[in-house]
Motif scaffolding. Structure first.
Motif, PDB file in Angstrom:
ATOM      1  N   SER A   1       0.818  -1.210   0.000  1.00  0.00           N
ATOM      2  CA  SER A   1       0.000   0.000   0.000  1.00  0.00           C
ATOM      3  C   SER A   1       0.855   1.264   0.000  1.00  0.00           C
ATOM      4  O   SER A   1       2.006   1.259   0.417  1.00  0.00           O
ATOM      5  CB  SER A   1      -0.949   0.019   1.194  1.00  0.00           C
ATOM      6  N   ILE A   2       0.231   2.321  -0.475  1.00  0.00           N
ATOM      7  CA  ILE A   2       0.830   3.654  -0.449  1.00  0.00           C
ATOM      8  C   ILE A   2      -0.202   4.581   0.179  1.00  0.00           C
ATOM      9  O   ILE A   2      -1.374   4.564  -0.196  1.00  0.00           O
ATOM     10  CB  ILE A   2       1.186   4.143  -1.868  1.00  0.00           C
ATOM     11  N   ASN A   3       0.220   5.387   1.142  1.00  0.00           N
ATOM     12  CA  ASN A   3      -0.657   6.334   1.829  1.00  0.00           C
ATOM     13  C   ASN A   3      -0.136   7.742   1.595  1.00  0.00           C
ATOM     14  O   ASN A   3       1.031   8.022   1.897  1.00  0.00           O
ATOM     15  CB  ASN A   3      -0.688   6.057   3.336  1.00  0.00           C
TER      16      ASN A   3
ATOM     17  N   ILE B   1      -9.638  -0.883  -8.892  1.00  0.00           N
ATOM     18  CA  ILE B   1      -8.994  -0.610 -10.177  1.00  0.00           C
ATOM     19  C   ILE B   1      -8.332  -1.881 -10.671  1.00  0.00           C
ATOM     20  O   ILE B   1      -7.548  -2.506  -9.950  1.00  0.00           O
ATOM     21  CB  ILE B   1      -7.948   0.507 -10.040  1.00  0.00           C
ATOM     22  N   LYS B   2      -8.665  -2.258 -11.888  1.00  0.00           N
ATOM     23  CA  LYS B   2      -8.012  -3.401 -12.524  1.00  0.00           C
ATOM     24  C   LYS B   2      -7.144  -2.837 -13.646  1.00  0.00           C
ATOM     25  O   LYS B   2      -7.639  -2.231 -14.586  1.00  0.00           O
ATOM     26  CB  LYS B   2      -9.024  -4.386 -13.084  1.00  0.00           C
ATOM     27  N   ASP B   3      -5.846  -3.039 -13.531  1.00  0.00           N
ATOM     28  CA  ASP B   3      -4.875  -2.560 -14.505  1.00  0.00           C
ATOM     29  C   ASP B   3      -4.063  -3.762 -14.962  1.00  0.00           C
ATOM     30  O   ASP B   3      -3.282  -4.305 -14.198  1.00  0.00           O
ATOM     31  CB  ASP B   3      -3.980  -1.507 -13.869  1.00  0.00           C
ATOM     32  N   ASN B   4      -4.290  -4.174 -16.197  1.00  0.00           N
ATOM     33  CA  ASN B   4      -3.720  -5.420 -16.708  1.00  0.00           C
ATOM     34  C   ASN B   4      -4.211  -6.558 -15.824  1.00  0.00           C
ATOM     35  O   ASN B   4      -5.394  -6.792 -15.724  1.00  0.00           O
ATOM     36  CB  ASN B   4      -2.205  -5.346 -16.813  1.00  0.00           C
ATOM     37  N   ASP B   5      -3.323  -7.255 -15.133  1.00  0.00           N
ATOM     38  CA  ASP B   5      -3.740  -8.365 -14.274  1.00  0.00           C
ATOM     39  C   ASP B   5      -3.720  -8.013 -12.795  1.00  0.00           C
ATOM     40  O   ASP B   5      -4.002  -8.859 -11.959  1.00  0.00           O
ATOM     41  CB  ASP B   5      -2.852  -9.582 -14.513  1.00  0.00           C
ATOM     42  N   ALA B   6      -3.374  -6.792 -12.466  1.00  0.00           N
ATOM     43  CA  ALA B   6      -3.332  -6.381 -11.060  1.00  0.00           C
ATOM     44  C   ALA B   6      -4.634  -5.692 -10.676  1.00  0.00           C
ATOM     45  O   ALA B   6      -5.190  -4.917 -11.444  1.00  0.00           O
ATOM     46  CB  ALA B   6      -2.166  -5.436 -10.827  1.00  0.00           C
ATOM     47  N   VAL B   7      -5.102  -5.997  -9.473  1.00  0.00           N
ATOM     48  CA  VAL B   7      -6.295  -5.355  -8.943  1.00  0.00           C
ATOM     49  C   VAL B   7      -5.892  -4.644  -7.659  1.00  0.00           C
ATOM     50  O   VAL B   7      -5.204  -5.211  -6.809  1.00  0.00           O
ATOM     51  CB  VAL B   7      -7.417  -6.377  -8.651  1.00  0.00           C
ATOM     52  N   SER B   8      -6.315  -3.397  -7.542  1.00  0.00           N
ATOM     53  CA  SER B   8      -6.026  -2.648  -6.329  1.00  0.00           C
ATOM     54  C   SER B   8      -7.266  -1.887  -5.893  1.00  0.00           C
ATOM     55  O   SER B   8      -8.223  -1.741  -6.646  1.00  0.00           O
ATOM     56  CB  SER B   8      -4.844  -1.696  -6.538  1.00  0.00           C
ATOM     57  N   VAL B   9      -7.231  -1.424  -4.657  1.00  0.00           N
ATOM     58  CA  VAL B   9      -8.316  -0.635  -4.096  1.00  0.00           C
ATOM     59  C   VAL B   9      -7.731   0.722  -3.711  1.00  0.00           C
ATOM     60  O   VAL B   9      -6.700   0.796  -3.041  1.00  0.00           O
ATOM     61  CB  VAL B   9      -8.934  -1.320  -2.862  1.00  0.00           C
TER      62      VAL B   9
ATOM     63  N   GLU C   1      -4.033   0.355  -2.227  1.00  0.00           N
ATOM     64  CA  GLU C   1      -3.634  -0.968  -1.751  1.00  0.00           C
ATOM     65  C   GLU C   1      -3.689  -1.987  -2.877  1.00  0.00           C
ATOM     66  O   GLU C   1      -4.704  -2.075  -3.580  1.00  0.00           O
ATOM     67  CB  GLU C   1      -4.566  -1.444  -0.640  1.00  0.00           C
ATOM     68  N   LEU C   2      -2.640  -2.742  -3.039  1.00  0.00           N
ATOM     69  CA  LEU C   2      -2.658  -3.852  -3.981  1.00  0.00           C
ATOM     70  C   LEU C   2      -3.536  -4.928  -3.377  1.00  0.00           C
ATOM     71  O   LEU C   2      -3.302  -5.390  -2.265  1.00  0.00           O
ATOM     72  CB  LEU C   2      -1.254  -4.389  -4.231  1.00  0.00           C
ATOM     73  N   ALA C   3      -4.587  -5.293  -4.108  1.00  0.00           N
ATOM     74  CA  ALA C   3      -5.567  -6.223  -3.557  1.00  0.00           C
ATOM     75  C   ALA C   3      -5.255  -7.665  -3.893  1.00  0.00           C
ATOM     76  O   ALA C   3      -5.314  -8.536  -3.054  1.00  0.00           O
ATOM     77  CB  ALA C   3      -6.965  -5.865  -4.045  1.00  0.00           C
ATOM     78  N   MET C   4      -4.964  -7.904  -5.166  1.00  0.00           N
ATOM     79  CA  MET C   4      -4.696  -9.268  -5.587  1.00  0.00           C
ATOM     80  C   MET C   4      -4.181  -9.238  -7.011  1.00  0.00           C
ATOM     81  O   MET C   4      -4.307  -8.250  -7.705  1.00  0.00           O
ATOM     82  CB  MET C   4      -5.940 -10.134  -5.509  1.00  0.00           C
TER      83      MET C   4
ATOM     84  N   ALA D   1      -4.831 -10.954 -10.554  1.00  0.00           N
ATOM     85  CA  ALA D   1      -5.831 -11.775 -11.231  1.00  0.00           C
ATOM     86  C   ALA D   1      -5.161 -12.817 -12.118  1.00  0.00           C
ATOM     87  O   ALA D   1      -4.351 -12.490 -12.960  1.00  0.00           O
ATOM     88  CB  ALA D   1      -6.759 -10.897 -12.068  1.00  0.00           C
ATOM     89  N   ALA D   2      -5.510 -14.057 -11.914  1.00  0.00           N
ATOM     90  CA  ALA D   2      -4.969 -15.136 -12.731  1.00  0.00           C
ATOM     91  C   ALA D   2      -5.889 -15.453 -13.894  1.00  0.00           C
ATOM     92  O   ALA D   2      -5.539 -16.205 -14.784  1.00  0.00           O
ATOM     93  CB  ALA D   2      -4.752 -16.384 -11.882  1.00  0.00           C
ATOM     94  N   ASN D   3      -7.081 -14.887 -13.862  1.00  0.00           N
ATOM     95  CA  ASN D   3      -8.022 -15.084 -14.951  1.00  0.00           C
ATOM     96  C   ASN D   3      -8.860 -13.825 -15.104  1.00  0.00           C
ATOM     97  O   ASN D   3      -8.603 -12.824 -14.464  1.00  0.00           O
ATOM     98  CB  ASN D   3      -8.899 -16.319 -14.691  1.00  0.00           C
ATOM     99  N   SER D   4      -9.884 -13.874 -15.913  1.00  0.00           N
ATOM    100  CA  SER D   4     -10.677 -12.679 -16.166  1.00  0.00           C
ATOM    101  C   SER D   4     -11.735 -12.427 -15.107  1.00  0.00           C
ATOM    102  O   SER D   4     -12.421 -11.425 -15.158  1.00  0.00           O
ATOM    103  CB  SER D   4     -11.352 -12.791 -17.537  1.00  0.00           C
ATOM    104  N   ASN D   5     -11.878 -13.342 -14.156  1.00  0.00           N
ATOM    105  CA  ASN D   5     -12.872 -13.162 -13.094  1.00  0.00           C
ATOM    106  C   ASN D   5     -12.227 -12.417 -11.941  1.00  0.00           C
ATOM    107  O   ASN D   5     -11.451 -12.970 -11.195  1.00  0.00           O
ATOM    108  CB  ASN D   5     -13.374 -14.517 -12.581  1.00  0.00           C
ATOM    109  N   TRP D   6     -12.560 -11.147 -11.799  1.00  0.00           N
ATOM    110  CA  TRP D   6     -11.976 -10.401 -10.693  1.00  0.00           C
ATOM    111  C   TRP D   6     -13.041 -10.022  -9.705  1.00  0.00           C
ATOM    112  O   TRP D   6     -14.170  -9.780 -10.040  1.00  0.00           O
ATOM    113  CB  TRP D   6     -11.166  -9.217 -11.175  1.00  0.00           C
ATOM    114  N   GLN D   7     -12.647 -10.041  -8.438  1.00  0.00           N
ATOM    115  CA  GLN D   7     -13.576  -9.767  -7.360  1.00  0.00           C
ATOM    116  C   GLN D   7     -13.057  -8.595  -6.549  1.00  0.00           C
ATOM    117  O   GLN D   7     -11.865  -8.355  -6.470  1.00  0.00           O
ATOM    118  CB  GLN D   7     -13.696 -10.985  -6.440  1.00  0.00           C
ATOM    119  N   ILE D   8     -13.982  -7.915  -5.910  1.00  0.00           N
ATOM    120  CA  ILE D   8     -13.602  -6.842  -5.013  1.00  0.00           C
ATOM    121  C   ILE D   8     -13.179  -7.486  -3.694  1.00  0.00           C
ATOM    122  O   ILE D   8     -13.939  -8.262  -3.116  1.00  0.00           O
ATOM    123  CB  ILE D   8     -14.764  -5.869  -4.794  1.00  0.00           C
ATOM    124  N   PRO D   9     -11.956  -7.215  -3.223  1.00  0.00           N
ATOM    125  CA  PRO D   9     -11.484  -7.845  -1.998  1.00  0.00           C
ATOM    126  C   PRO D   9     -12.212  -7.296  -0.775  1.00  0.00           C
ATOM    127  O   PRO D   9     -12.623  -6.147  -0.757  1.00  0.00           O
ATOM    128  CB  PRO D   9     -10.017  -7.480  -1.964  1.00  0.00           C
TER     129      PRO D   9
END
Length: 118
Positions: free
Chosen positions: A8-10, A72-80, A100-103, A105-113
């Motif tokens: 994370s960055i604050n 935010i989904k940017d390429n394969d990275a999801v962050s909040v 915050e880096l959330a997760m 994504a290993a596939n196209s199904n992304w979820q909000i952490p």
């Protein structure tokens, strides 16, 4: 103030704008689309494509006039990203951003952490 950890960055800023103006910039689609875009790199992106977003933005929650969270989904990275605003003593706004880096994504199904409140 800037704090950074592995995930994370604050950031905190003091703005001259009133909290109501900052809130509008964070939540009204025409303003969000203007400022939440990746800036063009020097001589790397043609000018006409300079403000084309390369990420997906989804609203998670909004607490009127105080806090808004986006996924935010940017390429394969999801962050909040959480934006917090509050009036300061000079009539402006104390503006905080937590990214915050959330997760990854290993596939196209992304979820909000789901995260615990801080």
């Amino acid at each position: 103030m800037i704090r950074k950890s592995d995930a994370s960055i604050n950031l905190t800023y003091e703005l001259d704008a009133a909290p109501s103006r900052v809130w509008r910039a964070l939540t009204e689609p025409e303003y969000v689309s203007q400022w939440l875009k990746r800036p063009a790199g020097k001589n790397k992106v043609p000018q006409e494509n300079a403000l084309v977003p390369s990420f997906e933005l989804r609203l998670i929650s909004a607490d009127p006039d105080s806090r808004v969270r986006y996924s935010i989904k940017d390429n394969d990275a999801v962050s909040v990203v959480t934006f917090q605003i509050r009036a300061n003593a000079s009539g402006g706004t104390t503006f905080s951003i937590v990214h915050e880096l959330a997760m990854s994504a290993a596939n196209s199904n992304w979820q909000i952490p789901l995260r615990a409140a801080a």
